[in-house]
Design an enzyme around this catalytic site. Structure first.
Site, mmCIF file in Angstrom:
data_model
loop_
_atom_site.group_PDB
_atom_site.id
_atom_site.type_symbol
_atom_site.label_atom_id
_atom_site.label_comp_id
_atom_site.label_asym_id
_atom_site.label_seq_id
_atom_site.Cartn_x
_atom_site.Cartn_y
_atom_site.Cartn_z
ATOM 1 N N ASP A 11 0.848 -1.183 0.000
ATOM 2 C CA ASP A 11 0.000 0.000 0.000
ATOM 3 C C ASP A 11 0.892 1.244 0.000
ATOM 4 O O ASP A 11 1.611 1.500 0.969
ATOM 5 C CB ASP A 11 -0.882 -0.043 1.251
ATOM 6 N N ILE A 12 0.839 2.013 -1.069
ATOM 7 C CA ILE A 12 1.713 3.183 -1.203
ATOM 8 C C ILE A 12 1.482 4.205 -0.088
ATOM 9 O O ILE A 12 2.401 4.938 0.282
ATOM 10 C CB ILE A 12 1.569 3.830 -2.599
ATOM 11 N N ASN A 25 -6.176 12.045 -11.587
ATOM 12 C CA ASN A 25 -6.923 12.380 -12.797
ATOM 13 C C ASN A 25 -6.791 13.890 -13.000
ATOM 14 O O ASN A 25 -6.358 14.599 -12.089
ATOM 15 C CB ASN A 25 -8.378 11.899 -12.700
ATOM 16 N N VAL A 34 -5.501 4.037 -6.922
ATOM 17 C CA VAL A 34 -4.496 4.623 -6.029
ATOM 18 C C VAL A 34 -4.842 6.073 -5.685
ATOM 19 O O VAL A 34 -4.581 6.533 -4.573
ATOM 20 C CB VAL A 34 -3.073 4.484 -6.618
ATOM 21 N N ASP A 35 -5.444 6.790 -6.615
ATOM 22 C CA ASP A 35 -5.846 8.181 -6.380
ATOM 23 C C ASP A 35 -6.822 8.257 -5.205
ATOM 24 O O ASP A 35 -6.633 9.045 -4.265
ATOM 25 C CB ASP A 35 -6.479 8.731 -7.662
ATOM 26 N N SER A 122 -0.869 4.874 -14.712
ATOM 27 C CA SER A 122 -1.700 4.600 -15.894
ATOM 28 C C SER A 122 -2.068 3.138 -16.117
ATOM 29 O O SER A 122 -2.717 2.816 -17.105
ATOM 30 C CB SER A 122 -1.064 5.156 -17.184
ATOM 31 N N THR A 123 -1.663 2.228 -15.225
ATOM 32 C CA THR A 123 -1.923 0.805 -15.478
ATOM 33 C C THR A 123 -3.249 0.312 -14.912
ATOM 34 O O THR A 123 -3.612 -0.846 -15.124
ATOM 35 C CB THR A 123 -0.788 -0.083 -14.931
ATOM 36 N N GLY A 124 -3.973 1.153 -14.220
ATOM 37 C CA GLY A 124 -5.279 0.760 -13.687
ATOM 38 C C GLY A 124 -6.370 1.063 -14.692
ATOM 39 O O GLY A 124 -6.357 0.564 -15.822
ATOM 40 N N ILE A 125 -7.271 1.938 -14.306
ATOM 41 C CA ILE A 125 -8.426 2.274 -15.140
ATOM 42 C C ILE A 125 -8.008 2.909 -16.470
ATOM 43 O O ILE A 125 -8.729 2.823 -17.459
ATOM 44 C CB ILE A 125 -9.413 3.189 -14.367
#
EC number: 3.1.1.106
Length: 176
Positions: A11-12, A25, A34-35, A122-125
């Site tokens: 968890d970052i 975003n 993560v956002d 950028s690898t999620g949604i």
């Protein structure tokens, strides 16, 4: 280079670094993935800081980065960067993704911080292929670190096993 780049799974929001990078975003108002996790962990003061940035300069465009206070996080600051939405790779996505990492590192250096934690931007949604994104992340960060003494430590924090294994493999290649 050896020892300055680290790969961890977890968890970052719980990583002990000066700066955490948020895969934001353009609105900077929080969201999913993560956002959302960073905004929830940081509390309402992070959203308030993002609102101030947005009032001053509008939305954050892909490849750009801004820095705010970290709210309730242990980190000293949060850098919000907007990665590209994957559109097949023909819409300047690789350059925009590299810019997101590079511009974040520039803010870390400009503000005198020693350590930074990156998610897999950028690898999620946003749908960027994970292997290609990991390669760009490593190339960009490695290139930056070969020319600068700061930051002293960069962490790639992978939430999922797939990204963790991709980043671990790349770390082995870059440490050789």
């Amino acid at each position: 280079m050896s020892g300055r780049i680290n790969v961890v799974q977890g968890d970052i929001t719980r990583i002990d670094t000066d700066v955490i990078v948020n895969a934001a975003n353009p609105s900077l108002m929080g969201g999913g993935g993560v956002d959302g996790a960073i905004h929830r962990a940081a509390g309402p003061s992070l959203l308030a800081a993002c609102k101030v940035v947005r009032q001053q300069q509008g939305e954050c465009q892909p490849g750009h980065a801004v820095i705010t206070e970290a709210g309730d996080l242990a980190a000293k600051a949060v850098i919000h960067t907007v990665g590209p939405i994957w559109r097949g790779g023909h819409d300047n996505e690789p350059q925009l993704l590299a810019d997101a990492y590079r511009n974040s590192l520039e803010l870390v250096t400009a503000n005198g911080y020693n350590s930074v934690a990156f998610p897999a931007i950028s690898t999620g949604i946003y749908g960027y292929p994970k292997a290609a994104a990991a390669q760009i992340a490593f190339e960009t960060v490695s290139d930056y670190l070969t020319r600068r003494p700061q930051p002293k430590q960069v962490y790639f924090v992978c939430y999922d096993e797939e990204n963790f294994l991709l980043y671990q493999r790349l770390l082995g290649q870059y440490d050789e």
